[in-house]
Design a protein around this motif. Structure first.
Motif, short mmCIF file in Angstrom:
data_model
loop_
_atom_site.label_atom_id
_atom_site.label_comp_id
_atom_site.label_asym_id
_atom_site.label_seq_id
_atom_site.Cartn_x
_atom_site.Cartn_y
_atom_site.Cartn_z
N MET A 296 -24.10 30.61 28.67
CA MET A 296 -25.21 29.70 28.42
C MET A 296 -25.20 29.19 26.98
O MET A 296 -25.51 28.02 26.71
CB MET A 296 -26.55 30.37 28.73
CG MET A 296 -26.77 30.66 30.20
SD MET A 296 -25.68 32.00 30.79
CE MET A 296 -26.03 31.98 32.53
N GLY A 297 -24.84 30.07 26.04
CA GLY A 297 -24.74 29.63 24.65
C GLY A 297 -23.66 28.58 24.48
O GLY A 297 -23.83 27.59 23.75
N LEU A 298 -22.54 28.77 25.17
CA LEU A 298 -21.45 27.80 25.13
C LEU A 298 -21.91 26.45 25.66
O LEU A 298 -21.64 25.39 25.08
CB LEU A 298 -20.28 28.33 25.97
CG LEU A 298 -18.93 27.65 25.83
CD1 LEU A 298 -18.30 27.99 24.50
CD2 LEU A 298 -18.01 28.09 26.98
N LEU A 299 -22.65 26.47 26.77
CA LEU A 299 -23.11 25.23 27.40
C LEU A 299 -24.19 24.55 26.57
O LEU A 299 -24.29 23.32 26.56
CB LEU A 299 -23.60 25.53 28.82
CG LEU A 299 -22.53 26.10 29.77
CD1 LEU A 299 -23.15 26.48 31.11
CD2 LEU A 299 -21.39 25.10 29.96
N ARG A 300 -25.00 25.33 25.88
CA ARG A 300 -25.99 24.74 24.96
C ARG A 300 -25.28 23.99 23.85
O ARG A 300 -25.67 22.88 23.47
CB ARG A 300 -26.88 25.83 24.37
CG ARG A 300 -27.97 26.34 25.30
CD ARG A 300 -28.69 27.54 24.68
NE ARG A 300 -29.37 27.18 23.46
CZ ARG A 300 -30.64 26.76 23.37
NH1 ARG A 300 -31.36 26.64 24.48
NH2 ARG A 300 -31.19 26.48 22.22
N MET A 301 -24.22 24.60 23.30
CA MET A 301 -23.46 23.94 22.24
C MET A 301 -22.80 22.66 22.75
O MET A 301 -22.65 21.69 22.01
CB MET A 301 -22.39 24.89 21.70
CG MET A 301 -22.93 26.08 20.95
SD MET A 301 -23.63 25.64 19.35
CE MET A 301 -22.15 25.24 18.43
#
Length: 380
Positions: free
Chosen positions: A120-125
């Motif tokens: 999810m952090g990757l997709l937020r970035m």
């Protein structure tokens, strides 16, 4: 050819003990439902157990992963690259360099590096909308000890427990053993960051303790010991929504095996997670109105406290004698999205998947109104 279809990536697999379960969830019901809906161009993104990323539309068919040689086949394929540039793009490195822009992502990765908030952090970035809980809720819910600590601080009832890291256990085994002995036995020993009942052991005497802890530490670096609720009524409540919540049916497990380990869940009759009429479950649970109200209220409070969005499942333990209700844990990616439960409540698999996509887009649009940067003169 011009198409109005949105391009959706379903990400699954991963370096996780729940890798194979992730493959099932990705296909049943996610890819199946997206295919049936017909409004999406579906790109499967498979992360192998060694961490390599692949994408091939052949992988939209679950039968691809039942081939004995599928890993050998993939080893000969080009690994994909991801481009994060105000959106997400899949790139196949080659002379022609094929590129596909992704409109939305449907994460289907259980466990480590997926359900724990990493993806999810990757997709937020990447600034791309994605289905399910955001990074913060996912990270909290993945840690059973932190979940319990946060809920206890909000006066949500939980069972007494002790948690510790591997280094703490190695340095202070005797002291921690004394703390654990103060709990009411029997106990459950659990890896803090795993699901699907992997490496969970129920113990009834002290002689079983050290071995159970060593098994848990084989899969995790943080473990908890918690009291077992005897005379157990075990129920679970699936929930979907962002600000406005919709509750699934309160579901009760009827088998008498004590608890479901990995084999019980996935390698026995219980593996038919889409079987609405499975005799091992009761939907809605036959519990009294007061218990039902408590489960629903605690479920909604837990969802809000942890900041869940999209979908989650809250698990409960009920003492059949005292009628006390305890929140056990929260699953931010229920296996197969708990489609069997939603179908029982009149929501088809296709409708559920499409609703979750809409909730992801709704959250993404609201987040656009948040300012994440600040202009200052500090560098002048």
């Amino acid at each position: 050819m011009v198409t109005n279809k949105k391009t959706i990536a379903v990400i699954f697999g991963g370096k996780s003990a729940e890798h194979d379960i992730s493959i099932i969830t990705a296909h049943i019901p996610i890819i199946q439902s997206l295919t049936a809906n017909g409004q999406f161009d579906i790109w499967p993104i498979y992360i192998a157990k060694n961490g390599s990323w692949y994408s091939d539309k052949k992988m939209n068919d679950l039968e691809f992963f039942k081939r004995k040689d599928f890993e050998n086949y993939l080893s000969k394929q080009k690994k994909i690259r991801l481009l994060f540039d105000n959106g997400l793009k899949i790139i196949w490195p080659s002379f022609g360099r094929k590129t596909v822009a992704i409109d939305i992502v449907f994460p289907a990765m259980h466990g480590t590096f997926g359900e724990d908030g990493s993806l999810m952090g990757l997709l937020r970035m990447a600034n791309v909308p994605f289905v399910g809980c955001d990074m913060f809720a996912s990270a909290m819910a993945m840690d059973k000890a932190i979940t319990k600590q946060v809920l206890a601080a909000e006066n949500i009832p939980i069972v007494p427990f002790v948690w510790f890291t591997k280094s703490e256990w190695e340095k202070n085994k005797n002291g921690l053993t004394q703390e654990i002995k103060k709990l009411k036995w029997p106990l459950f020993i659990k890896p803090v960051h795993l699901g699907s009942s992997i490496a969970i052991t129920k113990i009834k005497q002290e002689s079983e303790l050290e071995n159970a802890i060593e098994v848990a530490f084989h899969y995790d670096d943080k473990v908890l010991a918690e009291e077992s609720v005897e005379n157990l009524i075990e129920v679970t409540l699936p929930i979907i929504g962002n600000d406005e919540l919709r509750l699934g049916g309160i579901e009760r497990r009827l088998d008498k095996t004590g608890f479901l380990d990995f084999n019980n869940k996935y390698l026995s009759g219980n593996k038919k997670s889409n079987d609405t009429d499975n005799p091992c479950r009761e939907i809605p649970a036959n519990i009294n109105d007061d218990l039902k109200r408590q489960v629903e209220n605690f479920g909604k409070q837990t969802y809000r406290i942890l900041g869940c969005s999209g979908i989650a499942r809250v698990d409960f333990l009920i003492d059949g004698n005292s009628q006390k209700v305890f929140v056990n844990e929260v699953n931010t990616l229920p296996g197969s999205l708990y489609c069997h439960n939603w179908r029982k409540m009149g929501v088809s698999g296709v409708d559920l998947v499409i609703k979750l996509v809409a909730l992801a887009e709704e959250r993404f649009q609201k987040q656009k109104n948040i300012t994440y940067t600040f202009h200052s003169d500090i560098l002048n």
